[in-house]
Write a protein that holds these residues in place. Sequence first.
Motif, PDB file in Angstrom:
ATOM      1  N   PRO A  83       0.803  -1.229   0.000  1.00  0.00           N
ATOM      2  CA  PRO A  83       0.000   0.000   0.000  1.00  0.00           C
ATOM      3  C   PRO A  83       0.834   1.277   0.000  1.00  0.00           C
ATOM      4  N   THR A  84       2.032   1.250   0.591  1.00  0.00           N
ATOM      5  CA  THR A  84       2.872   2.453   0.577  1.00  0.00           C
ATOM      6  C   THR A  84       3.324   2.783  -0.844  1.00  0.00           C
ATOM      7  N   ASP A  85       3.528   1.758  -1.671  1.00  0.00           N
ATOM      8  CA  ASP A  85       3.891   1.995  -3.075  1.00  0.00           C
ATOM      9  C   ASP A  85       2.723   2.613  -3.829  1.00  0.00           C
TER      10      ASP A  85
ATOM     11  N   ALA B 167      -6.715  -3.954   4.163  1.00  0.00           N
ATOM     12  CA  ALA B 167      -7.222  -2.850   4.977  1.00  0.00           C
ATOM     13  C   ALA B 167      -6.468  -1.562   4.681  1.00  0.00           C
ATOM     14  N   ASP B 168      -5.150  -1.674   4.514  1.00  0.00           N
ATOM     15  CA  ASP B 168      -4.330  -0.489   4.238  1.00  0.00           C
ATOM     16  C   ASP B 168      -4.647   0.094   2.861  1.00  0.00           C
ATOM     17  N   LEU B 169      -4.901  -0.763   1.884  1.00  0.00           N
ATOM     18  CA  LEU B 169      -5.270  -0.271   0.552  1.00  0.00           C
ATOM     19  C   LEU B 169      -6.565   0.528   0.606  1.00  0.00           C
ATOM     20  N   LEU B 170      -7.525   0.052   1.392  1.00  0.00           N
ATOM     21  CA  LEU B 170      -8.787   0.776   1.526  1.00  0.00           C
ATOM     22  C   LEU B 170      -8.578   2.124   2.201  1.00  0.00           C
ATOM     23  N   GLU B 171      -7.659   2.185   3.155  1.00  0.00           N
ATOM     24  CA  GLU B 171      -7.361   3.461   3.805  1.00  0.00           C
ATOM     25  C   GLU B 171      -6.713   4.431   2.828  1.00  0.00           C
ATOM     26  N   VAL B 172      -5.792   3.947   2.012  1.00  0.00           N
ATOM     27  CA  VAL B 172      -5.172   4.796   0.989  1.00  0.00           C
ATOM     28  C   VAL B 172      -6.241   5.318   0.036  1.00  0.00           C
ATOM     29  N   ALA B 173      -7.150   4.448  -0.380  1.00  0.00           N
ATOM     30  CA  ALA B 173      -8.211   4.858  -1.297  1.00  0.00           C
ATOM     31  C   ALA B 173      -9.090   5.938  -0.681  1.00  0.00           C
ATOM     32  N   ALA B 174      -9.412   5.781   0.608  1.00  0.00           N
ATOM     33  CA  ALA B 174     -10.251   6.772   1.283  1.00  0.00           C
ATOM     34  C   ALA B 174      -9.534   8.112   1.403  1.00  0.00           C
ATOM     35  N   ARG B 175      -8.246   8.083   1.733  1.00  0.00           N
ATOM     36  CA  ARG B 175      -7.493   9.343   1.895  1.00  0.00           C
ATOM     37  C   ARG B 175      -7.378  10.118   0.601  1.00  0.00           C
ATOM     38  N   HIS B 176      -7.306   9.415  -0.500  1.00  0.00           N
ATOM     39  CA  HIS B 176      -7.018  10.082  -1.772  1.00  0.00           C
ATOM     40  C   HIS B 176      -8.187  10.068  -2.751  1.00  0.00           C
ATOM     41  N   ASP B 177      -9.391   9.759  -2.268  1.00  0.00           N
ATOM     42  CA  ASP B 177     -10.581   9.738  -3.123  1.00  0.00           C
ATOM     43  C   ASP B 177     -10.334   8.872  -4.355  1.00  0.00           C
TER      44      ASP B 177
ATOM     45  N   GLU C 248     -11.468  -4.222  -8.160  1.00  0.00           N
ATOM     46  CA  GLU C 248     -11.061  -5.537  -7.689  1.00  0.00           C
ATOM     47  C   GLU C 248     -11.526  -6.609  -8.668  1.00  0.00           C
ATOM     48  N   ASP C 249     -10.580  -7.405  -9.145  1.00  0.00           N
ATOM     49  CA  ASP C 249     -10.865  -8.496 -10.078  1.00  0.00           C
ATOM     50  C   ASP C 249     -10.315  -9.769  -9.450  1.00  0.00           C
ATOM     51  N   SER C 250     -11.182 -10.713  -9.106  1.00  0.00           N
ATOM     52  CA  SER C 250     -10.705 -11.864  -8.337  1.00  0.00           C
ATOM     53  C   SER C 250     -11.384 -13.157  -8.785  1.00  0.00           C
ATOM     54  N   PRO C 251     -11.004 -13.687  -9.956  1.00  0.00           N
ATOM     55  CA  PRO C 251     -11.715 -14.848 -10.505  1.00  0.00           C
ATOM     56  C   PRO C 251     -11.255 -16.204  -9.991  1.00  0.00           C
TER      57      PRO C 251
ATOM     58  N   LYS D 114     -14.095  -6.028  -1.457  1.00  0.00           N
ATOM     59  CA  LYS D 114     -15.470  -5.519  -1.427  1.00  0.00           C
ATOM     60  C   LYS D 114     -16.158  -5.870  -0.115  1.00  0.00           C
ATOM     61  N   SER D 115     -15.863  -7.032   0.454  1.00  0.00           N
ATOM     62  CA  SER D 115     -16.492  -7.399   1.727  1.00  0.00           C
ATOM     63  C   SER D 115     -15.972  -6.545   2.876  1.00  0.00           C
ATOM     64  N   LEU D 116     -14.790  -5.957   2.706  1.00  0.00           N
ATOM     65  CA  LEU D 116     -14.211  -5.080   3.732  1.00  0.00           C
ATOM     66  C   LEU D 116     -14.539  -3.605   3.490  1.00  0.00           C
ATOM     67  N   ASP D 117     -15.156  -3.325   2.360  1.00  0.00           N
ATOM     68  CA  ASP D 117     -15.382  -1.948   1.908  1.00  0.00           C
ATOM     69  C   ASP D 117     -16.557  -1.324   2.649  1.00  0.00           C
ATOM     70  N   ARG D 118     -16.268  -0.299   3.452  1.00  0.00           N
ATOM     71  CA  ARG D 118     -17.330   0.405   4.173  1.00  0.00           C
ATOM     72  C   ARG D 118     -17.601   1.788   3.586  1.00  0.00           C
ATOM     73  N   GLY D 119     -16.767   2.221   2.660  1.00  0.00           N
ATOM     74  CA  GLY D 119     -16.938   3.550   2.090  1.00  0.00           C
ATOM     75  C   GLY D 119     -17.262   3.546   0.614  1.00  0.00           C
TER      76      GLY D 119
END
Length: 423
Positions: free
Chosen positions: A146-148, A186-196, A201-204, A218-223
């Motif tokens: 997520p830092t990258d 969880a960290d990726l979702l936080e990055v997404a929230a901070r930066h709009d 997600e593609d997970s076949p 998506k199951s962790l997505d609250r925003g």
Amino acid sequence: MNFLNEITSRFPDAVSFAPGRPYEGLFDTEEIFGHVRRYLDQLTADGASADTVRTAMYQYGPTAGIIRELIAESLRVDEGVDVPPESIVVTVGAQEGMLLTLRALFAGPRDVLLVASPCYVGITGAARLLDLRIRTVEERDAGIDPTDLEAAVRAEKAAGRRPRAFYLVPDHANPSGSTISRQARADLLEVAARHDLLIIEDSPYRVVSPGTQQPTLKSLDRGRRVVHIGSYSKSVFPSARIGFVVADQQVLDASGAHSLLADELAKIKSMVTVNTPALSQAAVAGALLAADGRLSDVNSAAAEHYGEALRVTLEQLERHFPEDLRRTAGISWNEPRGGFFLSVEVPFVADNAALLRSAQGHGVIWTPMSYFHPDGGGERAMRLSFSYLSHKEIEEGIARLADFVREETARPAGPPSVPGGTA
């Protein structure tokens, strides 16, 4: 991938680790008729008249699809994703879902799509068709850090551009096979929230992989930061060409009114494929009904098969590339926990010319990893797909691959050809 198809057709007796297809031994032709019959019976049981059933099967249908309720229920019981059916659009495979999503989200030249690298070529191909700007985020051994991602977002903003969305396959990725951790999700979702930022997600490969899976983003997505693209190509069968997009984000439409992103996808789809074939939807619906929505349970045998195919592949690599050879020659590979793919690092340029020598001289086909690096890279790596092969074919194929790698390693160094070549 025209070059891969050409190579495969020219050398039909070669063992091919190129196609990421399901194993055909898992299919039963008669099941298709049972799936369709089950869905039609369910329509009748729900009160549909014979005329209504006939119209549903023979006529054009709703652009957003006729099985959204069944998909929503399956997502709820199988993945813990609770979304209304109206937030789902049924698509002609996941590939159409990608194209529709990109077309809906990207509005101007400042918008940027971030992608994991190496990356599935379907998303980068769709982006190029739409003339979208792409920025890569390099995978590490544990997948995307997520830092990258945050560093890439900040760099794009500093350049005056708008990072709009980030695409990744978080589980058993194509082509690398990597899976990101629960904490990274969880960290990726936080990055997404901070930066709009939105995450595509593609997970076949989840339900056809052994063991307990990480939760979907998506199951962790609250925003409502995640647009989830799904596919039934691996979990039911690919020829149905049924995928879907969960797009529950609120957007402003052309009139300035609020609507769901799914509605915008449906508008675009109406100009592209009009609607997804009802007969294919019926076949998938029957499979969902038979499983009570729990495709992970129905695919337990498939997951076991692919897990065993992965085990055999790793076992044969160990057998034919002993540790002393790996250490002196610089050969290595990763060890995914599921999916259809793994990556092998080699001490030579694994390009189209090398692939041709491999197919012609040793009867084994693989995919150059350079195909999957939009900004270059992967020139000394190959993707192996083990999903389509029997254990015997894997054993023979890895033996042939080992002979090729030894021969190639001993070749005098020459000027490399252009990565990607004619593909």
